[in-house]
Write a protein that holds these residues in place. Structure first.
Motif, PDB file in Angstrom:
ATOM      1  N   LEU A 222       0.809  -1.214   0.000  1.00  0.00           N
ATOM      2  CA  LEU A 222       0.000   0.000   0.000  1.00  0.00           C
ATOM      3  C   LEU A 222       0.848   1.271   0.000  1.00  0.00           C
ATOM      4  O   LEU A 222       0.516   2.250  -0.683  1.00  0.00           O
ATOM      5  CB  LEU A 222      -0.916  -0.022   1.226  1.00  0.00           C
ATOM      6  N   ASP A 223       1.982   1.253   0.754  1.00  0.00           N
ATOM      7  CA  ASP A 223       2.774   2.502   0.785  1.00  0.00           C
ATOM      8  C   ASP A 223       3.355   2.831  -0.587  1.00  0.00           C
ATOM      9  O   ASP A 223       3.466   3.992  -0.961  1.00  0.00           O
ATOM     10  CB  ASP A 223       3.843   2.489   1.888  1.00  0.00           C
ATOM     11  N   GLU A 224       3.676   1.770  -1.380  1.00  0.00           N
ATOM     12  CA  GLU A 224       4.156   2.026  -2.761  1.00  0.00           C
ATOM     13  C   GLU A 224       3.046   2.656  -3.589  1.00  0.00           C
ATOM     14  O   GLU A 224       3.278   3.582  -4.375  1.00  0.00           O
ATOM     15  CB  GLU A 224       4.518   0.697  -3.443  1.00  0.00           C
ATOM     16  N   THR A 225       1.825   2.132  -3.425  1.00  0.00           N
ATOM     17  CA  THR A 225       0.679   2.650  -4.183  1.00  0.00           C
ATOM     18  C   THR A 225       0.409   4.103  -3.792  1.00  0.00           C
ATOM     19  O   THR A 225       0.142   4.949  -4.648  1.00  0.00           O
ATOM     20  CB  THR A 225      -0.568   1.781  -3.916  1.00  0.00           C
ATOM     21  N   SER A 231       2.798  11.000  -6.488  1.00  0.00           N
ATOM     22  CA  SER A 231       3.595  11.556  -7.589  1.00  0.00           C
ATOM     23  C   SER A 231       2.717  11.888  -8.806  1.00  0.00           C
ATOM     24  O   SER A 231       2.952  12.879  -9.481  1.00  0.00           O
ATOM     25  CB  SER A 231       4.794  10.650  -7.892  1.00  0.00           C
ATOM     26  N   ILE A 232       1.668  11.081  -9.054  1.00  0.00           N
ATOM     27  CA  ILE A 232       0.745  11.393 -10.171  1.00  0.00           C
ATOM     28  C   ILE A 232       0.038  12.725  -9.902  1.00  0.00           C
ATOM     29  O   ILE A 232      -0.024  13.607 -10.761  1.00  0.00           O
ATOM     30  CB  ILE A 232      -0.317  10.273 -10.342  1.00  0.00           C
ATOM     31  N   VAL A 233      -0.476  12.866  -8.679  1.00  0.00           N
ATOM     32  CA  VAL A 233      -1.247  14.074  -8.341  1.00  0.00           C
ATOM     33  C   VAL A 233      -0.343  15.308  -8.407  1.00  0.00           C
ATOM     34  O   VAL A 233      -0.725  16.350  -8.934  1.00  0.00           O
ATOM     35  CB  VAL A 233      -1.877  13.922  -6.935  1.00  0.00           C
ATOM     36  N   ARG A 234       0.870  15.145  -7.919  1.00  0.00           N
ATOM     37  CA  ARG A 234       1.818  16.260  -7.920  1.00  0.00           C
ATOM     38  C   ARG A 234       2.107  16.745  -9.339  1.00  0.00           C
ATOM     39  O   ARG A 234       2.002  17.933  -9.639  1.00  0.00           O
ATOM     40  CB  ARG A 234       3.114  15.737  -7.308  1.00  0.00           C
ATOM     41  N   THR A 235       2.454  15.797 -10.214  1.00  0.00           N
ATOM     42  CA  THR A 235       2.778  16.158 -11.607  1.00  0.00           C
ATOM     43  C   THR A 235       1.568  16.792 -12.287  1.00  0.00           C
ATOM     44  O   THR A 235       1.675  17.831 -12.944  1.00  0.00           O
ATOM     45  CB  THR A 235       3.188  14.883 -12.401  1.00  0.00           C
ATOM     46  N   ALA A 236       0.398  16.169 -12.098  1.00  0.00           N
ATOM     47  CA  ALA A 236      -0.811  16.691 -12.743  1.00  0.00           C
ATOM     48  C   ALA A 236      -1.128  18.092 -12.236  1.00  0.00           C
ATOM     49  O   ALA A 236      -1.472  18.983 -13.019  1.00  0.00           O
ATOM     50  CB  ALA A 236      -1.976  15.743 -12.474  1.00  0.00           C
TER      51      ALA A 236
END
Ligand SMILES: [Zn+2]
Length: 463
Positions: A222-225, A231-236
């Motif tokens: 879960l921590d990897e997910t 990181s997805i939210v940050r980039t977006a």
């Protein structure tokens, strides 16, 4: 004593229902709906001989595959009380009302077609009235107390770590001067999941009915997910994108919001507008917020430091259709959390229609997508999809995060059973396809020398 498997046996994962019969009492543990193909859904009934004279129904947790046949009991005039925890009571009422509403809408739609074709109209499986009637018969019980629920039967509800209010049920059954303990695992959650406490360790059982949904595999940690999600939210957000998250209203939506709150608090990303665009998710979130006694230590620490709502000042709830439509005009960075979780219905469809063709859109898939659903098509890389009769090009980036499961993987299932194994219980494996349940059964035999039972639907297990 005998226990009859009225669902989630024979390789079925849904329809959980187990009839416990002694010389003195009849108790049903869970009363779930079968979900899946038309053939599977045709099993959503009860034989009157199985449910007549029921003394009590006990519910492990609020998911429909454990509660969805409850209104059928009202329809069949079976007037038994329904015992569960307070949070399960509140969430089940929400889920059953929503389900009855959907069933009535779908039947109305079908009947319009049948009427045009001159065919007799159908009745929905359950009505609004059946649902309200059964909700009136709910009785909340506290966790971890051995309380009488029928003649000679006491029940204790232990934390299962699967969703708010979820439990394993331990029955103490007195018959012919002897007391036997039977444990029903319900659905077990993964250890270490945010918001909820881990499942409780149980030690005493003469028989164990254990779920095996993921008996054959491990989930991605879960921590990897969560790191991937961050990181997805940050980039977006940095690219001023719109982030669409199709999400189930109960459980998953609250998990995503709690992760966003901690992202904002530790300044992973500056706060941006988040729209919770689902009346049901809004109601479920209120229930989650009113049961702090069920939070894990990590979340309690987080809210002791500062109330979560201070991190979520940019969270906007959208109860009405007008609120939902107004989201179209909001520029990125922003995020929409909306149902349905598999993009097969609900408000997420409007957001996908308006944004899938824009390259700056990100769709983050955080739950299982059934075959044939729009969500599955997106995960499988469709270049074009059809929404409300229009062809829509898929130019958005589709991210799939597979690690947000509410179910224990093999390691955690074995961990849960390891505390019961020294009692040498009779083990009954249920709530799993035949592959996963035989794989974990073989593992348990290797570890403890306990031979599992794999009952078929309607099989009776005699003790
Ligand atoms: Zn469940």
């Amino acid at each position: 004593m005998k226990i009859k498997v009225l669902g989630a046996g024979g390789g079925e994962v849904t329809g959980s229902a187990y009839l416990v019969e002694t010389d003195n009492a009849r108790v049903l543990v869970d009363c779930g709906i079968f979900q899946g193909s038309k053939k599977v859904e045709a099993m959503n009934r009860f034989d009157l001989k199985d449910v007549s004279g029921l003394d009590a129904v006990l519910i492990t947790h609020a998911h429909l595959d454990h509660t969805g046949r409850l209104p059928l009991l009202s329809k069949m005039r079976v007037p038994s009380p329904v015992f569960c925890t307070q949070a399960t009571l509140e969430l089940t009422a929400l889920i059953l009302r929503d389900s009855a509403h959907i069933q009535e809408q779908e039947t109305m739609h079908l009947n319009r077609k049948r009427q045009r074709a001159g065919i007799k109209p159908l009745q929905p499986m359950v009505s609004h009235d059946d649902t309200e009637d059964i909700i009136k018969r709910f009785i909340a019980l506290p966790y971890d107390r051995d309380l009488p629920v029928a003649r000679g039967i006491k029940a204790s509800f232990a934390e299962a770590g699967h969703m708010l209010g979820s439990t394993c049920i331990q029955l103490s059954i007195e018959e012919k001067g002897q007391v036997k303990k039977v444990v029903f695992s319900g659905d077990l959650g993964p250890k270490g999941a945010p918001i909820l406490k881990d499942f409780e360790e149980l030690h005493l059982a003469d028989a164990v009915f254990m779920e095996t949904t993921y008996g054959d595999r491990e989930h991605k940690p879960l921590d990897e997910t969560i790191s991937e999600f961050i990181s997805i939210v940050r980039t977006a957000a940095e690219n001023k994108g719109k982030i669409l998250i199709p999400t189930f209203a109960v459980g998953r939506a609250q998990l995503m919001i709690s992760i966003l709150a901690s992202m904002f608090r530790v300044k992973h990303v500056p706060p941006f507008p988040i729209f919770l665009d689902s009346p049901m998710a809004i109601d479920a979130s209120k229930i989650y917020m009113s049961h702090k006694e069920l939070y894990d230590e990590e979340l309690l620490e987080f809210i002791r430091e500062k109330p979560m709502m201070e991190d979520l000042k940019t969270l906007k709830i959208c109860p009405t259709a007008e609120d939902s439509i107004a989201i179209n005009n909001v520029p990125g960075p922003m995020m929409v959390l909306a149902g349905a979780g598999m993009c097969n219905a609900g408000r997420i469809l409007h957001h996908l229609k308006y944004n899938l063709w824009k390259p700056e859109t990100h769709v983050v898939i955080v739950g299982y997508q059934g075959s044939g659903t729009l969500g599955r098509k997106l995960v499988d890389g469709a270049k074009q999809v059809r929404i409300f009769g229009d062809d829509i090009a898929v130019k958005a980036t589709i991210h799939t995060l597979g690690g947000f499961s509410a179910h224990a993987g093999q390691k955690d299932l074995l961990d849960w059973f390891s505390h019961l194994a020294p009692a040498r219980p009779k083990l009954v494996l249920i709530h799993g396809e035949n592959g996963p349940r035989t794989i974990i059964g073989a593992k348990i035999k290797e570890l403890y020398g306990i031979e599992a039972n794999y009952p078929e639907l309607n099989e009776e297990i005699i003790f």
